[in-house]
Design a protein around this motif. Structure first.
Motif, PDB file in Angstrom:
ATOM      1  N   SER A  64      75.092  39.824  41.214  1.00 34.74           N
ATOM      2  CA  SER A  64      73.870  40.689  41.549  1.00 34.74           C
ATOM      3  C   SER A  64      74.260  42.131  41.656  1.00 34.74           C
ATOM      4  CB  SER A  64      73.609  40.411  43.402  1.00 34.74           C
ATOM      5  OG  SER A  64      73.197  38.861  43.198  1.00 34.74           O
ATOM      6  N   GLY A  65      75.533  42.586  41.857  1.00 36.24           N
ATOM      7  CA  GLY A  65      75.720  44.039  41.410  1.00 36.24           C
ATOM      8  C   GLY A  65      75.572  44.389  40.264  1.00 36.24           C
ATOM      9  N   GLN A  66      76.205  43.433  39.490  1.00 34.41           N
ATOM     10  CA  GLN A  66      76.032  43.857  37.937  1.00 34.41           C
ATOM     11  C   GLN A  66      74.539  43.842  37.519  1.00 34.41           C
ATOM     12  OE1 GLN A  66      78.946  41.213  35.718  1.00 34.41           O
ATOM     13  NE2 GLN A  66      80.246  42.816  35.773  1.00 34.41           N
ATOM     14  N   ALA A  67      73.803  43.026  37.883  1.00 35.25           N
ATOM     15  CA  ALA A  67      72.373  43.115  37.620  1.00 35.25           C
ATOM     16  C   ALA A  67      71.826  44.364  38.133  1.00 35.25           C
ATOM     17  CB  ALA A  67      71.707  41.880  38.053  1.00 35.25           C
ATOM     18  N   TYR A  68      72.196  44.440  39.017  1.00 30.16           N
ATOM     19  CA  TYR A  68      71.772  45.977  39.691  1.00 30.16           C
ATOM     20  C   TYR A  68      71.933  47.027  38.714  1.00 30.16           C
ATOM     21  CZ  TYR A  68      70.537  49.607  43.401  1.00 30.16           C
ATOM     22  OH  TYR A  68      70.216  50.681  44.231  1.00 30.16           O
ATOM     23  N   ARG A  69      73.088  47.219  38.331  1.00 30.09           N
ATOM     24  CA  ARG A  69      73.517  48.233  37.456  1.00 30.09           C
ATOM     25  C   ARG A  69      73.022  48.247  36.000  1.00 30.09           C
ATOM     26  NH1 ARG A  69      78.452  47.802  40.516  1.00 30.09           N
ATOM     27  NH2 ARG A  69      79.063  45.945  39.282  1.00 30.09           N
ATOM     28  N   TYR A  70      73.259  46.837  35.295  1.00 35.01           N
ATOM     29  CA  TYR A  70      73.009  46.582  33.954  1.00 35.01           C
ATOM     30  C   TYR A  70      71.951  46.024  33.465  1.00 35.01           C
ATOM     31  CZ  TYR A  70      78.031  48.056  34.203  1.00 35.01           C
ATOM     32  OH  TYR A  70      79.184  48.685  34.400  1.00 35.01           O
ATOM     33  N   GLY A  71      71.044  45.321  34.610  1.00 34.13           N
ATOM     34  CA  GLY A  71      69.810  44.494  34.456  1.00 34.13           C
ATOM     35  C   GLY A  71      70.192  43.143  33.800  1.00 34.13           C
ATOM     36  N   ILE A  72      69.174  42.408  33.010  1.00 33.78           N
ATOM     37  CA  ILE A  72      69.055  41.078  32.768  1.00 33.78           C
ATOM     38  C   ILE A  72      70.109  40.632  31.876  1.00 33.78           C
ATOM     39  CG2 ILE A  72      67.505  40.872  30.953  1.00 33.78           C
ATOM     40  CD1 ILE A  72      65.896  38.793  32.779  1.00 33.78           C
ATOM     41  N   SER A  73      70.811  41.563  31.110  1.00 29.99           N
ATOM     42  CA  SER A  73      71.571  41.176  30.196  1.00 29.99           C
ATOM     43  C   SER A  73      73.184  40.696  30.845  1.00 29.99           C
ATOM     44  CB  SER A  73      72.444  42.280  29.462  1.00 29.99           C
ATOM     45  OG  SER A  73      72.937  43.246  30.096  1.00 29.99           O
ATOM     46  N   VAL A  74      73.235  40.558  32.031  1.00 30.36           N
ATOM     47  CA  VAL A  74      74.305  39.706  32.762  1.00 30.36           C
ATOM     48  C   VAL A  74      74.303  38.279  32.704  1.00 30.36           C
ATOM     49  CG1 VAL A  74      75.478  39.541  34.937  1.00 30.36           C
ATOM     50  CG2 VAL A  74      74.457  41.814  34.394  1.00 30.36           C
ATOM     51  N   GLY A  75      72.766  38.014  32.309  1.00 30.39           N
ATOM     52  CA  GLY A  75      72.487  36.587  32.319  1.00 30.39           C
ATOM     53  C   GLY A  75      73.056  35.758  31.133  1.00 30.39           C
ATOM     54  N   ASN A  76      73.249  36.647  30.386  1.00 29.53           N
ATOM     55  CA  ASN A  76      74.121  35.907  29.068  1.00 29.53           C
ATOM     56  C   ASN A  76      75.190  35.138  29.415  1.00 29.53           C
ATOM     57  OD1 ASN A  76      72.743  37.294  26.570  1.00 29.53           O
ATOM     58  ND2 ASN A  76      73.147  39.138  27.382  1.00 29.53           N
ATOM     59  N   PHE A  77      75.816  35.488  30.420  1.00 30.58           N
ATOM     60  CA  PHE A  77      77.147  34.633  30.756  1.00 30.58           C
ATOM     61  C   PHE A  77      76.475  33.185  31.162  1.00 30.58           C
ATOM     62  CE2 PHE A  77      78.801  38.922  30.851  1.00 30.58           C
ATOM     63  CZ  PHE A  77      79.962  38.512  30.481  1.00 30.58           C
ATOM     64  N   ASP A  78      75.623  32.945  31.679  1.00 31.07           N
ATOM     65  CA  ASP A  78      75.305  31.720  32.185  1.00 31.07           C
ATOM     66  C   ASP A  78      74.224  30.893  31.042  1.00 31.07           C
ATOM     67  OD1 ASP A  78      76.403  30.881  34.715  1.00 31.07           O
ATOM     68  OD2 ASP A  78      75.293  32.682  35.394  1.00 31.07           O
ATOM     69  N   TRP A  79      73.634  31.726  30.419  1.00 32.41           N
ATOM     70  CA  TRP A  79      72.799  31.310  29.192  1.00 32.41           C
ATOM     71  C   TRP A  79      73.384  30.954  27.851  1.00 32.41           C
ATOM     72  CZ3 TRP A  79      68.702  35.396  31.309  1.00 32.41           C
ATOM     73  CH2 TRP A  79      67.980  34.710  32.345  1.00 32.41           C
ATOM     74  N   VAL A  80      73.656  32.196  26.980  1.00 34.44           N
ATOM     75  CA  VAL A  80      74.171  31.706  25.668  1.00 34.44           C
ATOM     76  C   VAL A  80      75.859  31.606  26.059  1.00 34.44           C
ATOM     77  CG1 VAL A  80      75.029  34.263  25.245  1.00 34.44           C
ATOM     78  CG2 VAL A  80      74.231  32.569  23.348  1.00 34.44           C
ATOM     79  N   GLY A  81      76.265  32.066  27.264  1.00 32.95           N
ATOM     80  CA  GLY A  81      77.529  31.782  27.752  1.00 32.95           C
ATOM     81  C   GLY A  81      77.949  30.470  28.184  1.00 32.95           C
ATOM     82  N   SER A  82      76.998  29.624  28.142  1.00 30.83           N
ATOM     83  CA  SER A  82      77.235  28.226  28.643  1.00 30.83           C
ATOM     84  C   SER A  82      76.647  27.082  27.625  1.00 30.83           C
ATOM     85  CB  SER A  82      76.585  28.005  29.880  1.00 30.83           C
ATOM     86  OG  SER A  82      77.187  28.874  30.953  1.00 30.83           O
ATOM     87  N   VAL A  83      75.496  27.303  27.580  1.00 30.81           N
ATOM     88  CA  VAL A  83      74.905  26.063  26.824  1.00 30.81           C
ATOM     89  C   VAL A  83      75.310  25.856  25.221  1.00 30.81           C
ATOM     90  CG1 VAL A  83      72.440  25.135  25.829  1.00 30.81           C
ATOM     91  CG2 VAL A  83      72.744  26.493  28.110  1.00 30.81           C
TER      92      VAL A  83
END
Lengths: 502, 71
Positions: A64-83
């Motif tokens: 949540s803290g990283q999303a606050y600072r850097y935005g939605i790109s943090v989601g890469n870890f659970d999307w392209v970083g998982s599937v």
């Protein structure tokens, strides 16, 4: 911060977990039951368990803290970083491990390369898990101390007592089945916060519009692909090469606590399906952990520390009752991480260290007892080392950094081990040792090599690449393994067309 | 070299296409897997379209591609 109803929900949750976990004691009669759940578990339970043990309370706050600072790109870890990694694991690696009747990833490395590779890999994981345990105990104690006012040591001992009891008696079955309940608690608590936060900011479109007007530093907040020259730790090149090609695969294929769950599946279809089902669930994780951070940009703008975003959102948005549920969700994240570490470390120690080096050929009940005693010893070590976290606040980050040294080289030897039959034991051992050394070197001198502040994605890629080069070079110079030695350990199209023989 | 400076000329839009292409390639590879292998572990009489893991994988990849296409 908590009201009466919140206390009731939290205590009911903790007691419920203990009773549920202890219920599974009656299914443990052998070491296979304890470490692999008697190979009897369904895909949906394993899939949920993979997801919930991957996300801990520290991740809730940190992401949540990283999303606050850097935005939605943090989601890469659970999307392209998982599937993609989970699909590769499901269709290629897991069937080999499952059919081979393996208990640990180092066991595969031992059969494919040699005992030294197995021991290095196993000892590294044991050290990492044991250190992580103390950090997690401390984190849970701080959480209980802040929210419920419990003294730190009572909090640590109560967490260790609850998780330790059901893991000690119920083994991995108790771990996975309590994870299922923890999954629902996390999702219900997390989604409640997301929906109420969305209402608070006036809906998604309104939030996007408001953030867009907040200044140039928020220009890329809704771009999942960040430019190569971004100052954030997530340039698209790092996401593609470091995360997608290396770290994600190393985590989903080389992490004992993830893979061990799939090995508990009742048959091969359930083993494969558990990973694919898990990948579908993983896509919801960014909604739970990332969106509250984004919404906090609107509700609590200008925070100096992004990690305050989630606690502030809980405090300002959630009504009594739901605060308790959200706290239970935090606690669920912690418990699922702790029980995974306990059981996986006990498995690694019993199968990779105790059985080959201390007592070979003992009866099965003996190894079951060793697994249980190891769980107990780990609990004591975790509790005893937990105060280190207060003396060294950066230790969690330090442990994660230490693990990132390991990811590239370990994936390089797993990948070549399964896809290239010419890979030899000396190739694998050299790649592992030199690859880890190179990753440490790059990290120590990172200012000289990298332009971004935290280049862990790049380090994992380059150490992986060097691992591949070293493995290929040394393998070509050393004696190749015989067909007999490689039986069932190297990818063959036979697995796809004939099924029974590897 | 360590920072992938040689890829600095690639725009964000093109980079996004790289990710979408990756999902397409993975989808094609999954579709190429023999059906028998996908169902391994399930008795022949219990094999239905809903336990076809190819369909599960394609569904997950489609959702993933939609997210990357949107953002």
């Amino acid at each position: 911060m908590l009201s009466g109803i919140d206390y009731f929900i939290v205590i009911a949750y903790i007691v419920g977990m203990l009773l549920l976990g202890l219920y599974f004691k009656k299914f443990v009669n052998s070491s296979e039951d304890y470490f692999l759940g008697g190979k009897s578990l369904p895909f949906w339970a394993i899939g949920m368990s993979i997801v919930v043990s991957d996300i801990g309370a520290l991740d809730f706050v940190g992401v949540s803290g990283q999303a606050y600072r850097y935005g939605i790109s943090v989601g890469n870890f659970d999307w392209v970083g998982s599937v993609p990694a989970m699909l590769l694991a499901a269709f290629i690696f897991i069937p080999y491990f499952w059919r081979g009747g393996m208990y640990t990833i180092p066991e595969y490395l031992g059969r494919r390369y040699n005992q030294k590779v197995r021991t290095i890999a196993s000892v590294t994981w044991i050290l990492f898990f044991a250190l992580d345990l103390g950090v997690l105990f401390w984190a849970s104690a701080v959480l209980l101390n802040v929210l419920m006012g419990w003294p730190i040591w009572i909090s640590i001992i109560s967490t260790a007592g609850v998780v330790g009891l059901y893991t000690y008696f119920g083994g991995i079955t108790a771990v996975i089945m309590t994870d299922v309940v923890q999954f629902f608690i996390m999702f219900i608590g997390g989604f409640a916060l997301v929906f109420l936060s969305l209402y608070e900011v006036g809906g998604w479109d309104n939030m996007v519009d408001k953030i867009a007007t907040m200044g140039p530093e928020y220009r890329n907040h809704f771009d999942i692909i960040q430019p190569q020259d971004t100052k954030s730790p997530f340039p698209w090149t790092g996401i593609l090469f470091g995360l997608t090609f290396v770290m994600a695969n190393a985590y989903m294929i080389g992490n004992q606590s993830i893979v061990q769950r799939c090995l508990t599946a009742k048959n091969e279809w359930h083993a494969k399906a558990s990973m694919i089902f898990g990948s579908a669930l993983k896509m919801f994780i960014p909604i739970l952990v990332l969106f509250p951070g984004l919404m906090a940009v609107v509700v609590h703008p200008g925070l100096a520390d992004g990690d305050q975003a989630l606690p502030l959102m809980i405090k300002s948005i959630l009504p009594p009752g739901l605060v308790g549920l959200m706290f239970a969700a935090f606690f669920a994240g912690l418990m699922s991480s702790v029980d995974s570490l306990l059981n996986s470390t006990a498995t690694l120690f019993t199968k990779d260290i105790y059985e080959p080096f201390i007592k070979k050929g003992a009866d099965d009940k003996h190894y079951l007892k060793v697994g249980q005693i190891t769980t107990l010893v780990l609990l004591i070590i975790g509790v005893a080392t937990s105060p280190i976290s207060s003396d060294f606040p950066g230790i969690y980050v330090a442990i994660q950094t230490f693990m990132s040294y390991f990811q590239g080289p370990i994936f390089s030897i797993l990948l070549l081990g399964i896809f290239w039959k010419r890979t030899t034991e000396w190739g694998g051992l050299s790649a592992l040792v030199i690859g880890i050394g190179f990753a440490i070197y790059l990290n120590v001198f990172k200012e000289q090599f990298f332009t971004i502040e935290d280049p862990f994605l790049y380090i994992s890629w380059w150490s992986f690449l060097l691992g591949v080069i070293i493995n290929v070079s040394v393998s070509l110079l050393t004696k190749k393994h015989t067909a007999e030695q490689l039986q069932g350990l190297v990818f063959s199209s036979k697995i796809l067309v004939k099924n029974k023989k590897l | 070299m360590f920072n992938f400076d040689w890829l600095s000329g690639v725009s964000q839009e093109n980079a996004k296409m790289v990710f979408l292409s990756l999902y397409a390639v993975i989808g094609i590879l999954v579709m190429l897997l023999p059906t028998e292998y996908i169902y391994e572990g399930i008795p022949k009489e219990d094999r239905h379209w809903w336990n076809n893991l190819k369909l599960w994988s394609i569904a997950v990849l489609c959702i993933l591609a939609s997210i990357y296409n949107h953002f």
